[in-house]
Design a protein around this motif. Structure first.
Motif, mmCIF file in Angstrom:
data_model
loop_
_atom_site.group_PDB
_atom_site.id
_atom_site.type_symbol
_atom_site.label_atom_id
_atom_site.label_comp_id
_atom_site.label_asym_id
_atom_site.label_seq_id
_atom_site.Cartn_x
_atom_site.Cartn_y
_atom_site.Cartn_z
ATOM 1 N N LEU A 14 0.948 -1.171 -0.126
ATOM 2 C CA LEU A 14 0.145 -0.166 -0.020
ATOM 3 C C LEU A 14 0.842 1.398 -0.049
ATOM 4 C CD1 LEU A 14 -2.088 -2.358 0.976
ATOM 5 C CD2 LEU A 14 -2.964 -0.672 2.489
ATOM 6 N N PHE A 15 0.916 1.896 -1.127
ATOM 7 C CA PHE A 15 1.967 3.077 -1.314
ATOM 8 C C PHE A 15 1.481 4.266 -1.716
ATOM 9 C CE2 PHE A 15 5.087 4.952 -4.436
ATOM 10 C CZ PHE A 15 6.133 5.271 -3.477
ATOM 11 N N SER A 21 5.051 4.851 3.821
ATOM 12 C CA SER A 21 4.978 3.612 2.687
ATOM 13 C C SER A 21 6.148 3.400 1.985
ATOM 14 C CB SER A 21 3.818 3.893 1.823
ATOM 15 O OG SER A 21 3.963 5.218 1.219
ATOM 16 N N THR A 22 6.946 4.493 1.978
ATOM 17 C CA THR A 22 8.160 4.526 0.994
ATOM 18 C C THR A 22 9.271 3.347 1.900
ATOM 19 O OG1 THR A 22 7.940 6.679 -0.009
ATOM 20 C CG2 THR A 22 10.386 5.765 -0.055
ATOM 21 N N GLU A 36 4.755 -5.162 -6.138
ATOM 22 C CA GLU A 36 3.868 -4.172 -6.886
ATOM 23 C C GLU A 36 3.329 -3.315 -5.672
ATOM 24 O OE1 GLU A 36 0.985 -6.454 -9.058
ATOM 25 O OE2 GLU A 36 2.510 -7.742 -10.175
ATOM 26 N N THR A 37 3.093 -2.289 -6.336
ATOM 27 C CA THR A 37 2.582 -1.354 -5.474
ATOM 28 C C THR A 37 0.958 -0.995 -5.791
ATOM 29 O OG1 THR A 37 3.332 0.534 -6.733
ATOM 30 C CG2 THR A 37 4.486 0.003 -4.818
ATOM 31 N N ILE A 38 0.300 -0.413 -4.776
ATOM 32 C CA ILE A 38 -1.204 0.137 -5.134
ATOM 33 C C ILE A 38 -1.170 1.389 -4.337
ATOM 34 C CG2 ILE A 38 -2.109 -1.350 -3.064
ATOM 35 C CD1 ILE A 38 -4.806 -1.679 -4.733
ATOM 36 N N GLY A 39 -2.140 2.414 -4.937
ATOM 37 C CA GLY A 39 -2.297 3.588 -4.380
ATOM 38 C C GLY A 39 -4.060 3.819 -4.607
ATOM 39 N N PHE A 40 -4.508 4.868 -3.861
ATOM 40 C CA PHE A 40 -5.863 5.039 -3.638
ATOM 41 C C PHE A 40 -6.033 6.544 -3.633
ATOM 42 C CE2 PHE A 40 -5.151 1.082 -1.231
ATOM 43 C CZ PHE A 40 -5.744 0.297 -1.873
#
Length: 244
Positions: A14-15, A21-22, A36-40
């Motif tokens: 969760l980035f 998050s980094t 992999e990364t996911i953002g919202f």
């Protein structure tokens, strides 16, 4: 610190583009073969963090070739209804204060629960069971959805609901902000610390005009104060160690 159920395979981080998050992304890149990364995008007031995400990923790939080889796809999901049903200082131009419930007005109810639920759904399709987040109980604002018990209960629920093991990994859960800076240095040395200071975004107000030694921000909101205090404590500790 929680351990992964499948170290060496793939993780989904969760980035947000912020400090925590980094550091979690760097932590995962050290441990997994692919990350992999996911953002919202939930129409957050500090949308500058969304703009920082691309820069941070690019800088990590540029400065850390070994990590670049493991850095996989980035996923961005839009959750505008979260802002529509929330009345908080992170989704409205309103003052940050302590509410009658004893929580800061920056608390967005259900945010992390929704984030991990969406991440688990995406992970199911992509064959990823390990979800990584920067939540913390040691040095935080009292958000109930940052608590270890909340997140591990959610992991069990997601595992039951998807009929396969889902792990929620929180490498920052038991360390404070000074410890987060220290972990960044342990993982990537001065290069990672400088990258975090220059390119990540934490300020709740979204201010990118004022540069401090710890990074950009208004310097007055709770997120800036937490980040700044952690920086000063970490630097004081490193200076004491160097002179001792």
């Amino acid at each position: 610190m929680n351990k992964s159920s499948q170290i060496g395979t793939t993780a989904l981080v969760l980035f947000s583009g912020g400090q925590d998050s980094t550091v979690c992304l760097a932590w995962a890149l050290e441990r997994f073969a692919r990350v992999e990364t996911i953002g919202f995008d939930y129409s957050q007031r500090h949308s500058a963090e969304l703009e920082a995400r691309h820069d941070v990923r690019g800088e990590i790939a540029r400065h850390f070739p070994d990590w670049a080889a493991r850095l996989g796809e980035d996923h961005m999901l839009a959750l505008p209804t979260l802002a529509q049903i929330s009345d908080t200082a992170l989704t409205r131009e309103s003052e940050i204060f302590m509410t009658e419930a004893g929580l800061p007005s920056t608390f967005v109810p259900g945010r992390n629960i929704l984030f991990f639920t969406y991440a688990a759904a995406l992970g199911y399709r992509r064959g990823i069971a390990d979800l990584v987040g920067g939540m913390c109980e040691t040095d935080y604002s009292g958000y109930p959805d940052c608590r270890n018990e909340t997140l591990q209960s959610l992991a069990r629920t997601l595992s039951l609901g998807m009929d396969h093991d889902v792990a929620i990994l929180t490498p920052l859960m038991w360390i404070d902000k000074a410890g987060t800076w220290a972990l960044a240095h342990e993982l990537g040395g001065d290069k990672l610390v400088d990258l975090i200071a220059e390119h990540t975004h934490t300020c709740y107000i979204g201010d990118r005009t004022q540069r401090h030694d710890w990074g950009y921000g208004c310097g007055q909101c709770p997120a800036c104060e937490l980040r700044a205090n952690g920086w000063r404590q970490w630097r004081a500790g490193t200076e004491t160690a160097a002179t001792g």
